[in-house]
Scaffold this motif. Sequence first.
Motif, PDB file in Angstrom:
ATOM      1  N   GLU A 250      30.096 -44.016 -46.828  1.00 27.50           N
ATOM      2  CA  GLU A 250      31.108 -44.798 -47.774  1.00 27.50           C
ATOM      3  C   GLU A 250      31.181 -44.956 -49.152  1.00 27.50           C
ATOM      4  O   GLU A 250      29.790 -44.806 -49.554  1.00 27.50           O
ATOM      5  N   ILE A 251      32.332 -44.762 -49.696  1.00 22.48           N
ATOM      6  CA  ILE A 251      32.214 -45.083 -51.117  1.00 22.48           C
ATOM      7  C   ILE A 251      33.441 -46.230 -51.343  1.00 22.48           C
ATOM      8  O   ILE A 251      34.293 -46.298 -50.944  1.00 22.48           O
ATOM      9  N   ALA A 252      33.219 -47.019 -52.353  1.00 25.64           N
ATOM     10  CA  ALA A 252      34.188 -48.011 -52.813  1.00 25.64           C
ATOM     11  C   ALA A 252      34.123 -48.451 -54.445  1.00 25.64           C
ATOM     12  O   ALA A 252      33.021 -48.120 -54.938  1.00 25.64           O
ATOM     13  N   ALA A 253      35.160 -48.658 -54.885  1.00 24.44           N
ATOM     14  CA  ALA A 253      35.373 -49.168 -56.116  1.00 24.44           C
ATOM     15  C   ALA A 253      34.812 -50.599 -56.389  1.00 24.44           C
ATOM     16  O   ALA A 253      34.917 -51.510 -55.255  1.00 24.44           O
ATOM     17  N   VAL A 254      33.965 -50.820 -57.625  1.00 25.92           N
ATOM     18  CA  VAL A 254      33.429 -52.025 -57.857  1.00 25.92           C
ATOM     19  C   VAL A 254      34.474 -52.824 -58.535  1.00 25.92           C
ATOM     20  O   VAL A 254      35.011 -52.333 -59.434  1.00 25.92           O
ATOM     21  N   PRO A 255      34.951 -53.934 -57.911  1.00 25.11           N
ATOM     22  CA  PRO A 255      35.958 -54.832 -58.726  1.00 25.11           C
ATOM     23  C   PRO A 255      35.740 -55.169 -60.249  1.00 25.11           C
ATOM     24  O   PRO A 255      34.811 -55.505 -60.561  1.00 25.11           O
ATOM     25  N   GLY A 256      36.715 -54.878 -60.825  1.00 26.81           N
ATOM     26  CA  GLY A 256      36.532 -55.290 -62.385  1.00 26.81           C
ATOM     27  C   GLY A 256      35.846 -54.306 -62.975  1.00 26.81           C
ATOM     28  O   GLY A 256      35.377 -54.607 -64.050  1.00 26.81           O
ATOM     29  N   SER A 257      35.542 -52.977 -62.501  1.00 26.23           N
ATOM     30  CA  SER A 257      34.792 -51.935 -63.133  1.00 26.23           C
ATOM     31  C   SER A 257      35.442 -50.568 -62.847  1.00 26.23           C
ATOM     32  O   SER A 257      36.042 -50.509 -61.924  1.00 26.23           O
ATOM     33  N   ASP A 258      35.001 -49.674 -63.649  1.00 32.83           N
ATOM     34  CA  ASP A 258      35.509 -48.142 -63.439  1.00 32.83           C
ATOM     35  C   ASP A 258      34.273 -47.491 -62.336  1.00 32.83           C
ATOM     36  O   ASP A 258      34.357 -46.491 -62.132  1.00 32.83           O
TER      37      ASP A 258
ATOM     38  N   VAL B  67      27.662 -45.933 -50.032  1.00 36.68           N
ATOM     39  CA  VAL B  67      26.581 -46.506 -48.954  1.00 36.68           C
ATOM     40  C   VAL B  67      25.834 -45.146 -48.435  1.00 36.68           C
ATOM     41  O   VAL B  67      26.889 -44.178 -48.034  1.00 36.68           O
ATOM     42  N   GLU B  68      24.549 -44.977 -48.295  1.00 37.22           N
ATOM     43  CA  GLU B  68      24.172 -43.852 -47.547  1.00 37.22           C
ATOM     44  C   GLU B  68      23.587 -44.306 -46.126  1.00 37.22           C
ATOM     45  O   GLU B  68      23.296 -45.228 -46.073  1.00 37.22           O
ATOM     46  N   LYS B  69      23.762 -43.319 -44.883  1.00 38.70           N
ATOM     47  CA  LYS B  69      23.567 -43.614 -43.802  1.00 38.70           C
ATOM     48  C   LYS B  69      21.967 -44.082 -43.649  1.00 38.70           C
ATOM     49  O   LYS B  69      21.560 -45.018 -42.724  1.00 38.70           O
ATOM     50  N   THR B  70      21.107 -43.687 -44.608  1.00 37.29           N
ATOM     51  CA  THR B  70      19.844 -43.681 -44.657  1.00 37.29           C
ATOM     52  C   THR B  70      19.310 -45.072 -44.928  1.00 37.29           C
ATOM     53  O   THR B  70      17.975 -45.435 -44.843  1.00 37.29           O
ATOM     54  N   GLY B  71      20.266 -45.835 -45.425  1.00 37.65           N
ATOM     55  CA  GLY B  71      19.805 -47.247 -45.934  1.00 37.65           C
ATOM     56  C   GLY B  71      19.815 -47.824 -47.353  1.00 37.65           C
ATOM     57  O   GLY B  71      19.439 -48.602 -47.735  1.00 37.65           O
ATOM     58  N   ARG B  72      20.556 -46.699 -48.270  1.00 38.43           N
ATOM     59  CA  ARG B  72      20.552 -47.244 -49.507  1.00 38.43           C
ATOM     60  C   ARG B  72      22.059 -47.409 -49.900  1.00 38.43           C
ATOM     61  O   ARG B  72      22.773 -46.913 -49.443  1.00 38.43           O
TER      62      ARG B  72
ATOM     63  N   GLU C 190      29.182 -45.287 -64.829  1.00 38.92           N
ATOM     64  CA  GLU C 190      30.504 -45.320 -65.302  1.00 38.92           C
ATOM     65  C   GLU C 190      30.767 -43.985 -65.821  1.00 38.92           C
ATOM     66  O   GLU C 190      29.875 -43.369 -66.466  1.00 38.92           O
ATOM     67  N   PRO C 191      32.070 -43.498 -65.901  1.00 42.05           N
ATOM     68  CA  PRO C 191      32.139 -42.404 -66.558  1.00 42.05           C
ATOM     69  C   PRO C 191      31.639 -42.198 -68.033  1.00 42.05           C
ATOM     70  O   PRO C 191      32.027 -43.133 -68.906  1.00 42.05           O
ATOM     71  N   GLY C 192      30.988 -41.493 -68.377  1.00 37.44           N
ATOM     72  CA  GLY C 192      30.533 -41.263 -69.625  1.00 37.44           C
ATOM     73  C   GLY C 192      29.149 -42.091 -70.178  1.00 37.44           C
ATOM     74  O   GLY C 192      28.534 -42.003 -71.052  1.00 37.44           O
ATOM     75  N   ASP C 193      28.659 -42.791 -69.078  1.00 34.28           N
ATOM     76  CA  ASP C 193      27.646 -43.879 -69.231  1.00 34.28           C
ATOM     77  C   ASP C 193      26.268 -43.359 -68.771  1.00 34.28           C
ATOM     78  O   ASP C 193      25.461 -43.321 -69.747  1.00 34.28           O
TER      79      ASP C 193
END
Length: 94
Positions: free
Chosen positions: A45-53, A58-63, A69-72
């Motif tokens: 799974e991948i999701a955007a963090v609200p209010g951020s870039d 989510v990794e199946k293995t538990g993390r 952030e782009p350029g960070d």
Amino acid sequence: MKRLFVLLLAAACNGGGSADPDPPPPTSTGVRLVQVASGLDQPVEIAAVPGSDRLAVVEKTGRLLLLPEPGDGVAGTLLDLRGKVSTGSEQGLL
């Protein structure tokens, strides 16, 4: 079932009976692919963090990872349950 598979395979090889000898060239859609992460372990799974870039993965293995952030260049692990999650076929963080 076997007969249906053979028929579908034959249709796919024939182009479904409507083979076009000269397909048109691909057109540009203005969409491009950008690699945002590497070295992930079974991402589900991948999701955007609200209010951020930023993006969270989510990794199946538990993390649960926070991508930079782009350029960070700064990323981190938000949650690590790898020792507590069973990762059999339909298990894990799905």
